[in-house]
Design a protein around this motif. Structure first.
Motif: not given
Length: 309
Positions: A18, A124-125, A128-129, A132
């Motif tokens: 991910a 959100q992206q 998340a990035d 991760a």
């Protein structure tokens, strides 16, 4: 930090599948053009690239086998075999999940409902990035330094200056001695008083903002532990950082420059640092938080109906 560590910016274990897309977005701007082609290919089509040998991927991207291997290592994988395994894992995750509903940039004539949806997706992206790609070994070391610090100075200008204030205010609420500096002159004059046992934090999306690099350099040379929160881990700020925390490079648009959209990922890292420090110093942090809440509680109580404001 050593050049080898700076080159890959990975901990002992390869990044999880991910984290691959986040790594590409973060590190691609600092790669050579041929390496960028490899990185962009694996991020765009993980399933297709996972089926290729190192020779096949080199031919697909018009590069060499050596370039493919170097790209894999910079992304945090010991070799191409490890990268292929990560690509296969990422492809499986993508096939089992839903494709994102919103990916387009914000247009001048977008309805406000579309603006909300697009911004929410980008936020959100970005989170998340960042999650991760965040090196938890570096994060843990930074938390340890902050938890034991005699004093903490935080440097940031522009949008990053707001994040610097947020970190300093959070630390103050749990009893830490912390100051945020957006004026470069004050930042430097305060940095010269730092010593071993103190911590200096620079927040810069570009990794090249002189106004926060200079005080970090001064703090570094005076023996303070230094931390950089940046979207460019290979930028000039890394020269003077004992610990580097990498934020996601958010998608940039005409109406939302990267320096503004980067704030989301920076705030996530700041929250991780704060919670980590609060955990380490829970016996003193919890009462301090309770006391600060109680001191302000009366300001948030609803006034009786009809009372003057």
């Amino acid at each position: 930090m050593s050049n080898d560590v700076k080159e890959s910016f990975s901990s002992d274990a390869p990044p999880a599948p991910a984290a691959l897309a986040a790594k590409v977005r973060t590190l691609a701007p600092s790669m050579t053009r041929s390496m960028q082609r490899v990185a962009e290919a694996v991020a765009a089509d993980p399933a297709g690239c996972a089926a290729l040998t190192v020779t096949g991927l080199a031919e697909l991207t018009s590069t060499s086998e050596a370039t493919v291997v170097r790209t894999a290592r910079i992304l945090g994988y010991p070799g191409y075999r490890d990268l292929r395994l990560a690509l296969a894992g990422l492809a499986a995750q993508q096939q089992s999940g839903r494709a994102p509903a919103v990916t387009a940039d914000i247009a001048v004539d977008d309805p406000i409902a579309d603006v909300v949806a697009k911004l929410a997706y980008d936020e959100q992206q970005t989170l998340a990035d960042t999650a991760a790609g965040l090196d938890t070994v570096q994060l843990g070391a930074a938390v340890s330094a902050l938890a034991g610090a005699r004093r903490v100075d935080v440097y940031g200008v522009g949008a990053s200056g707001l994040v610097a204030q947020d970190l300093a205010q959070k630390l103050l609420r749990i009893g830490q001695v912390a100051h945020a500096h957006s004026d470069p002159h004050l930042a430097i004059t305060n940095a010269v008083t730092l010593r071993s046992g103190d911590v200096a934090v620079s927040i810069t999306h570009s990794g090249a903002t002189g106004d926060v690099i200079e005080p970090l350099r001064v703090a570094f040379e005076h023996g303070a532990t230094t931390i950089a929160i940046t979207g460019r881990p290979d930028g000039p700020v890394s020269q003077y950082a004992d610990h580097i925390l990498t934020t996601s490079i958010a998608r940039e648009s005409e109406l939302r420059p990267a320096a503004m959209s980067s704030r989301t990922s920076q705030l996530l890292v700041v929250d991780c640092l704060f919670v980590g420090v609060a955990q380490r110093s829970y016996e003193t942090a919890a009462p301090a938080l309770a006391a600060s809440y109680e001191a302000l509680a009366h300001r948030h109580r609803t006034a009786p109906r009809g009372a003057r404001s």
